[in-house]
Design a protein around this motif. Structure first.
Motif, PDB file in Angstrom:
ATOM      1  N   ALA A 182      55.041  -0.936 -87.246  1.00 22.25           N
ATOM      2  CA  ALA A 182      55.910  -0.271 -88.196  1.00 22.25           C
ATOM      3  C   ALA A 182      55.340   0.722 -89.135  1.00 22.25           C
ATOM      4  O   ALA A 182      53.788   0.604 -89.129  1.00 22.25           O
ATOM      5  CB  ALA A 182      56.653  -1.488 -89.192  1.00 22.25           C
ATOM      6  N   PRO A 183      55.767   1.944 -89.406  1.00 26.59           N
ATOM      7  CA  PRO A 183      55.386   2.613 -90.240  1.00 26.59           C
ATOM      8  C   PRO A 183      54.618   2.193 -91.589  1.00 26.59           C
ATOM      9  O   PRO A 183      55.317   1.231 -92.228  1.00 26.59           O
ATOM     10  CB  PRO A 183      56.123   3.676 -90.647  1.00 26.59           C
ATOM     11  N   THR A 184      53.346   2.674 -91.968  1.00 25.76           N
ATOM     12  CA  THR A 184      52.849   1.966 -93.058  1.00 25.76           C
ATOM     13  C   THR A 184      53.764   2.117 -94.281  1.00 25.76           C
ATOM     14  O   THR A 184      53.833   1.372 -95.227  1.00 25.76           O
ATOM     15  CB  THR A 184      51.469   2.673 -93.504  1.00 25.76           C
ATOM     16  N   ALA A 185      54.469   3.088 -94.491  1.00 24.66           N
ATOM     17  CA  ALA A 185      55.281   3.273 -95.620  1.00 24.66           C
ATOM     18  C   ALA A 185      56.281   2.184 -95.732  1.00 24.66           C
ATOM     19  O   ALA A 185      56.483   1.665 -96.828  1.00 24.66           O
ATOM     20  CB  ALA A 185      56.068   4.709 -95.545  1.00 24.66           C
ATOM     21  N   LEU A 218      46.629  -0.699 -97.340  1.00 28.51           N
ATOM     22  CA  LEU A 218      47.211   0.381 -96.371  1.00 28.51           C
ATOM     23  C   LEU A 218      47.238   1.463 -97.078  1.00 28.51           C
ATOM     24  O   LEU A 218      47.463   2.668 -96.470  1.00 28.51           O
ATOM     25  CB  LEU A 218      48.773  -0.345 -96.500  1.00 28.51           C
ATOM     26  N   GLN A 219      47.023   1.569 -98.534  1.00 27.64           N
ATOM     27  CA  GLN A 219      47.254   3.045 -99.126  1.00 27.64           C
ATOM     28  C   GLN A 219      45.785   3.793 -99.119  1.00 27.64           C
ATOM     29  O   GLN A 219      45.682   5.185 -99.382  1.00 27.64           O
ATOM     30  CB  GLN A 219      47.212   2.812-100.700  1.00 27.64           C
ATOM     31  N   LEU A 220      44.978   3.156 -98.363  1.00 29.87           N
ATOM     32  CA  LEU A 220      43.517   4.067 -97.848  1.00 29.87           C
ATOM     33  C   LEU A 220      43.964   4.899 -96.679  1.00 29.87           C
ATOM     34  O   LEU A 220      43.122   5.829 -96.588  1.00 29.87           O
ATOM     35  CB  LEU A 220      42.499   2.958 -97.702  1.00 29.87           C
ATOM     36  N   PHE A 221      44.964   4.794 -96.044  1.00 32.14           N
ATOM     37  CA  PHE A 221      44.885   5.551 -94.711  1.00 32.14           C
ATOM     38  C   PHE A 221      46.149   6.682 -95.103  1.00 32.14           C
ATOM     39  O   PHE A 221      46.738   6.739 -96.067  1.00 32.14           O
ATOM     40  CB  PHE A 221      45.386   4.620 -93.640  1.00 32.14           C
ATOM     41  N   HIS A 222      46.243   7.474 -94.105  1.00 31.88           N
ATOM     42  CA  HIS A 222      47.205   8.583 -93.839  1.00 31.88           C
ATOM     43  C   HIS A 222      48.322   8.084 -94.328  1.00 31.88           C
ATOM     44  O   HIS A 222      48.940   7.021 -93.753  1.00 31.88           O
ATOM     45  CB  HIS A 222      47.124   9.287 -92.557  1.00 31.88           C
ATOM     46  N   PRO A 223      49.333   8.778 -94.908  1.00 27.19           N
ATOM     47  CA  PRO A 223      50.623   8.260 -95.393  1.00 27.19           C
ATOM     48  C   PRO A 223      51.578   8.035 -94.178  1.00 27.19           C
ATOM     49  O   PRO A 223      52.334   7.422 -94.146  1.00 27.19           O
ATOM     50  CB  PRO A 223      51.375   9.207 -96.334  1.00 27.19           C
ATOM     51  N   GLU A 224      51.332   8.878 -92.965  1.00 29.93           N
ATOM     52  CA  GLU A 224      52.107   8.661 -91.756  1.00 29.93           C
ATOM     53  C   GLU A 224      51.665   7.849 -90.743  1.00 29.93           C
ATOM     54  O   GLU A 224      51.759   7.710 -89.541  1.00 29.93           O
ATOM     55  CB  GLU A 224      52.361  10.106 -91.328  1.00 29.93           C
ATOM     56  N   SER A 225      50.642   6.936 -91.167  1.00 32.62           N
ATOM     57  CA  SER A 225      50.122   5.892 -90.238  1.00 32.62           C
ATOM     58  C   SER A 225      51.104   4.851 -89.777  1.00 32.62           C
ATOM     59  O   SER A 225      52.101   4.619 -90.279  1.00 32.62           O
ATOM     60  CB  SER A 225      48.760   5.252 -90.856  1.00 32.62           C
ATOM     61  N   ILE A 226      50.548   3.929 -88.768  1.00 32.09           N
ATOM     62  CA  ILE A 226      51.629   2.918 -88.247  1.00 32.09           C
ATOM     63  C   ILE A 226      50.580   1.734 -88.513  1.00 32.09           C
ATOM     64  O   ILE A 226      49.355   1.799 -88.118  1.00 32.09           O
ATOM     65  CB  ILE A 226      51.813   3.302 -86.695  1.00 32.09           C
ATOM     66  N   VAL A 227      51.524   0.673 -88.836  1.00 29.16           N
ATOM     67  CA  VAL A 227      50.493  -0.684 -88.927  1.00 29.16           C
ATOM     68  C   VAL A 227      51.035  -1.532 -87.599  1.00 29.16           C
ATOM     69  O   VAL A 227      52.025  -1.410 -87.394  1.00 29.16           O
ATOM     70  CB  VAL A 227      50.708  -1.323 -90.240  1.00 29.16           C
TER      71      VAL A 227
END
Length: 283
Positions: A182-185, A218-227
């Motif tokens: 899922a998207p990290t957002a 999770l906030q350490l990574f690019h805002p459009e990342s995927i987890v």
């Protein structure tokens, strides 16, 4: 090699992974060149090679479990985009850093005599010399992969839902892994909602601290990342798994003041994973 990897997987404790994959533009020019050089291999080839490499490290004539390769390797995740096309995201393996941290965590949890057999001081010293300390510090600060053996932390299930993108990896009739993404957002939104509900209705639960830590991570990574939650061989023991649904239902029940519903969800969850932990003790 694939046959060797299949045999090795059966002898490795079931381990699950929580990973963050970032878009290509989140990486440096040097890292992007490494990614471009590795694109041809594919995800399953990467996983197979990782198992084979792990087996080779633990069967060396001289005990030394640390990786010696210096070039970073990247997993690739193809995630469906808004236009229906898949988009590639990348997760650095950071193996040298993770192996070093794992060895450090053994201190205090294992008798010194056994620790010296598994991770001898000469191997530890040689590994320290190979590490580039600036890169190590940066990897520790932004570690893309978390792992758990013989179970999955319940907080991880808060980040994913049963209707998220799912990939089931099989080898014949056997499940090799299941991967939820899922998207990290979205994952952050779910973690914050769950943390807020726990803070009001069940502040004594350890999961509240876990969710706070996951949100900060999770906030350490690019805002459009995927987890990605990669069940690994744990999938063999629990799939099909209703844990994401039970966690969500339990949190929603708490938010609505339905303590009986929340307790029932937790009992189902705990009962399911108690069986896995019992297997760990039996082994």
């Amino acid at each position: 090699m694939a046959k060797l990897a299949r045999g090795a997987r059966r002898n490795i404790p079931p381990t699950a992974y929580l990973r963050v994959y970032e878009p290509l533009r989140a990486f440096s020019d040097e890292e992007q060149l490494l990614i471009a050089a590795q694109r041809e291999g594919g995800r399953e080839a990467f996983e197979t090679q990782e198992v084979v490499d792990s087996l080779e490290r633990v069967t060396r004539l001289v005990s030394d479990p640390f990786p010696h390769a210096t070039a970073e390797r990247f997993r690739t995740l193809h995630y469906p985009g808004a236009n229906g096309l898949t988009v590639a995201y990348y997760c650095p393996d950071q193996l040298a850093t993770r192996a070093t941290l794992a060895a450090e965590q053994l201190n205090g949890t294992m008798r010194p005599q056994l620790l010296e057999v598994l991770v001898p001081d000469p191997a530890r010293a040689a590994n320290a010399e190979r590490l580039v300390h600036e890169d190590f510090a940066e990897d520790v600060a932004r570690l893309h992969t978390r792992s758990a053996t013989w179970g999955i932390p319940f907080g991880w299930f808060v980040l994913l839902r049963e209707d998220d993108h799912c990939e089931i990896v099989e080898d014949g009739e056997r499940i090799v892994s299941v991967r939820l993404c899922a998207p990290t957002a979205q994952a952050l939104e779910r973690a914050r909602y769950a943390a807020a509900s726990l803070a009001v209705h069940a502040p004594e639960l350890d999961m509240l601290d876990d969710l706070t830590g996951l949100s900060e991570w999770l906030q350490l990574f690019h805002p459009e990342s995927i987890v990605e939650l990669d069940y690994g061989r744990t999938a063999e023991l629990v799939w099909p798994d209703d844990s994401p649904h039970d966690i969500r239902l339990g949190i929603e029940s708490l938010a609505e003041g339905d303590m009986l519903g929340a307790a029932a969800s937790y009992r189902r969850l705990a009962s399911r994973w108690l069986k896995v932990r019992q297997l760990a003790r039996a082994s």
